[in-house]
Design an enzyme around this catalytic site. Structure first.
Site, PDB file in Angstrom:
ATOM      1  N   ASP A  70       9.374   2.750  -0.759  1.00  0.00           N
ATOM      2  CA  ASP A  70       7.971   3.083   0.190  1.00  0.00           C
ATOM      3  C   ASP A  70       8.675   3.387   1.894  1.00  0.00           C
ATOM      4  O   ASP A  70       7.949   1.538   2.209  1.00  0.00           O
ATOM      5  CB  ASP A  70       6.537   3.363   0.100  1.00  0.00           C
ATOM      6  CG  ASP A  70       5.384   4.182   0.516  1.00  0.00           C
ATOM      7  OD1 ASP A  70       6.186   4.585   1.320  1.00  0.00           O
ATOM      8  OD2 ASP A  70       4.803   3.510   0.239  1.00  0.00           O
ATOM      9  N   TYR A  74       0.567  -1.047  -0.130  1.00  0.00           N
ATOM     10  CA  TYR A  74      -0.064  -0.024  -0.231  1.00  0.00           C
ATOM     11  C   TYR A  74       1.297   1.368   0.528  1.00  0.00           C
ATOM     12  O   TYR A  74       1.936   1.144   0.998  1.00  0.00           O
ATOM     13  CB  TYR A  74      -0.943  -0.172   1.267  1.00  0.00           C
ATOM     14  CG  TYR A  74      -1.646   1.358   1.516  1.00  0.00           C
ATOM     15  CD1 TYR A  74      -3.102   1.409   0.496  1.00  0.00           C
ATOM     16  CD2 TYR A  74      -1.297   2.529   2.481  1.00  0.00           C
ATOM     17  CE1 TYR A  74      -3.131   2.722   0.463  1.00  0.00           C
ATOM     18  CE2 TYR A  74      -2.355   3.112   2.749  1.00  0.00           C
ATOM     19  CZ  TYR A  74      -2.786   3.612   2.123  1.00  0.00           C
ATOM     20  OH  TYR A  74      -3.862   4.763   1.837  1.00  0.00           O
ATOM     21  N   LYS A 111       4.566   9.203   8.622  1.00  0.00           N
ATOM     22  CA  LYS A 111       4.706   8.564   9.849  1.00  0.00           C
ATOM     23  C   LYS A 111       5.316   9.002  11.070  1.00  0.00           C
ATOM     24  O   LYS A 111       5.816  10.001  11.826  1.00  0.00           O
ATOM     25  CB  LYS A 111       4.216   6.926   9.820  1.00  0.00           C
ATOM     26  CG  LYS A 111       3.176   6.786   9.137  1.00  0.00           C
ATOM     27  CD  LYS A 111       2.666   5.125   8.764  1.00  0.00           C
ATOM     28  CE  LYS A 111       1.405   5.320   8.110  1.00  0.00           C
ATOM     29  NZ  LYS A 111       1.495   3.869   7.180  1.00  0.00           N
TER      30      LYS A 111
HETATM   31  C1  LIG Z   1       0.559   4.893   5.873  1.00  0.00           C
HETATM   32  C2  LIG Z   1       1.694   4.615   4.030  1.00  0.00           C
HETATM   33  C3  LIG Z   1       1.267   5.290   3.411  1.00  0.00           C
HETATM   34  C4  LIG Z   1       0.187   7.134   3.143  1.00  0.00           C
HETATM   35  O1  LIG Z   1       0.917   7.162   4.348  1.00  0.00           O
HETATM   36  P1  LIG Z   1      -0.588   8.457   4.533  1.00  0.00           P
HETATM   37  O2  LIG Z   1       0.606   9.098   5.349  1.00  0.00           O
HETATM   38  O3  LIG Z   1      -1.863   7.705   5.708  1.00  0.00           O
HETATM   39  O4  LIG Z   1      -0.871   9.155   3.423  1.00  0.00           O
HETATM   40  C5  LIG Z   1       2.474   5.260   2.228  1.00  0.00           C
HETATM   41  N1  LIG Z   1       2.521   4.152   1.889  1.00  0.00           N
HETATM   42  C6  LIG Z   1       2.988   3.007   3.394  1.00  0.00           C
HETATM   43  C7  LIG Z   1       3.434   2.338   2.826  1.00  0.00           C
HETATM   44  C8  LIG Z   1       2.113   3.440   4.692  1.00  0.00           C
HETATM   45  O5  LIG Z   1       2.238   2.671   5.016  1.00  0.00           O
END
Ligand SMILES: *Cc1c(COP(=O)(O)O)cnc(C)c1O
Length: 426
Positions: A237, A142, A265
């Site tokens: 990511d 994701y 995060k």
């Molecule tokens: C949480 C998450 C996102 C999105 O970040 P948001 O601050 O919720 O928009 C993107 N990539 C990964 C791997 C994530 O866990």
């Protein structure tokens, strides 16, 4: 009716589904969501005043636990002196310097307000740099709610995607190739078919978003090699794994240098933030240096930046990673033992301070295996833990997180709650 349920009824009248992010609505586990009133350390207290040992931790940002005194002090101080200027502030540079010192592949970077924004912007700059349109992603990873990444895999490894959300144009989904994680053959097939059109490969280097799934030996190195060979960019990511699996993120652990990295995060200390960056020659395409437009009224927000700096400085000083990994391993082992005792098929992969209790009978190396998990059993497990005062992520395909705030007593209490919870799941 609980205080949370009352609040949920009221919320549903004015907020879509009663929540501001869908997984919070507990659809995956049943029952009404628990409304948070406050958090301190590893404990979150709900609207009724009931306390839970928290393993969701706001879905990952709170590696220091709720309301960490240093983070709170930094945020309050920043808010008192002006919460946003739309002008540059020195702390943004300090945060960028600290990030780059931990993640040296991020030679030049940008702060955004969310992880989604960071990913969206990284894809844009990758497409601009390569002058190509296609992106390879892995099923079960994701990357935020970026339109072109809300795709389901096409039929077969090397077909283009179709929308996995209403409202995503077919044409955008067709810019994404979705293939199985940990499948180097599928990667090679995709490149042999589309190699000269692929702008980037994006991957969670340790997956958190189908539950915890680690890359098999050599998989990430293969990605690095094949992307370079075909002139595509490799994007890690690390929105979850950055400052979570180690000071240098997953790329530091595995010794692999992506072209671009996305963060979020933990980097905001519990406030809204994201970051993307990487190779200087790529990032120099971002406006005002270059032709790729990307902006944000609240990007690099002073309160989020102050909180993020405080959090990263605490992590740098305290080096909690080895201890976190050890404690997580112990808890995962306790879960495995409790599942075996209850006669419930479960596997419990863990990586650093992340783990998942999969109600599956086979090892989970990709999304197809993850989908064999019994999500209804997870729902029963989750609700039994909830009753016992332990808050797990309210969905099977998610990572649970330890923070530095968890005490031995809380971990023992959790381990003791596993037995009855697996019995309830059976
Ligand atoms: C949480 C998450 C996102 C999105 O970040 P948001 O601050 O919720 O928009 C993107 N990539 C990964 C791997 C994530 O866990």
């Amino acid at each position: 009716m609980t205080a949370s349920s009352k609040r949920f009824e009221r919320a549903k009248k004015v907020l879509a589904g009663g929540v501001n992010s869908p997984v919070r609505a507990f659809k995956a586990v049943g029952g009404d969501p628990v409304f948070a009133r406050s958090g301190k350390g590893a404990v979150v207290t709900d609207a009724d005043g009931k306390a839970y040992v928290d393993y969701c931790h706001s879905w990952g940002p709170l590696i220091l636990g709720h309301a960490h005194p240093e983070v709170v002090a930094a945020a309050v101080k920043a808010a008192r002196t002006g919460s946003s200027f739309g002008m540059p502030t020195e702390r943004e540079t300090e945060l960028a310097e600290l990030i780059r010192s931990a993640v040296p592949s991020m030679e030049l970077l940008r702060l955004t307000s969310s992880g989604t924004e960071a990913v969206m912007s990284a894809l844009r700059v990758a497409r601009a740099f390569t002058k190509r349109d296609l992106v390879v992603k892995f099923a079960g990873c994701y990357h935020g709610h970026v339109d072109s990444l809300l795709v389901a895999a096409g039929s077969g490894a090397t077909t283009l995607g179709r929308p996995d959300s209403a409202g995503v144009p077919e044409a955008w989904a067709r810019t994404t190739i979705t293939i199985p994680f940990n499948d180097p053959t599928a990667v090679a097939d995709a490149f042999s078919k589309w190699g000269d059109q692929i702008a980037a490969v994006i991957v969670e280097p340790i997956v958190g978003n189908m539950g915890v799934v680690e890359p098999e030996t050599g998989f990430l190195a293969d990605l690095r090699q094949i992307a370079s060979k075909h002139g595509a960019l490799l994007i890690f990511d690390e929105v979850i794994t950055g400052f979570r699996v180690g000071w240098g993120g997953a790329q530091g652990l595995f010794g692999i240098q992506p072209d671009l990295t996305t963060l979020g995060k933990i980097v905001g200390g519990g406030f809204p933030i994201g970051a993307y960056g990487g190779r200087r020659d790529v990032m120099e395409l971002v406006a005002p240096l270059g032709p790729v437009y990307q902006a944000g009224t609240l990007s690099g927000n002073p309160v989020a930046v102050a909180a993020g700096l405080a959090a990263l400085r605490a992590l740098k000083r305290d080096k909690p990673y080895a201890a976190l990994a050890k404690r997580t391993k112990r808890l995962a082992e306790a879960a495995r033992a409790a599942a075996a005792k209850a006669g419930v098929p479960a596997i419990v992969p863990h990586a650093a301070s992340m783990f998942t209790v999969f109600f599956a009978g086979i090892p989970v190396r990709d999304y197809a295996a993850a989908r064999t998990a019994d999500a209804a059993a997870y729902g029963r497990f989750f609700n039994a833990l909830l009753k016992a005062g332990v808050y797990f992520p309210p969905a099977q395909y998610e990572a649970a997180f330890l923070s530095t705030a968890h005490t031995d007593r809380q971990l023992e209490r959790t381990a003791a709650a596993f037995g009855p919870a697996f019995e309830a799941a059976r």
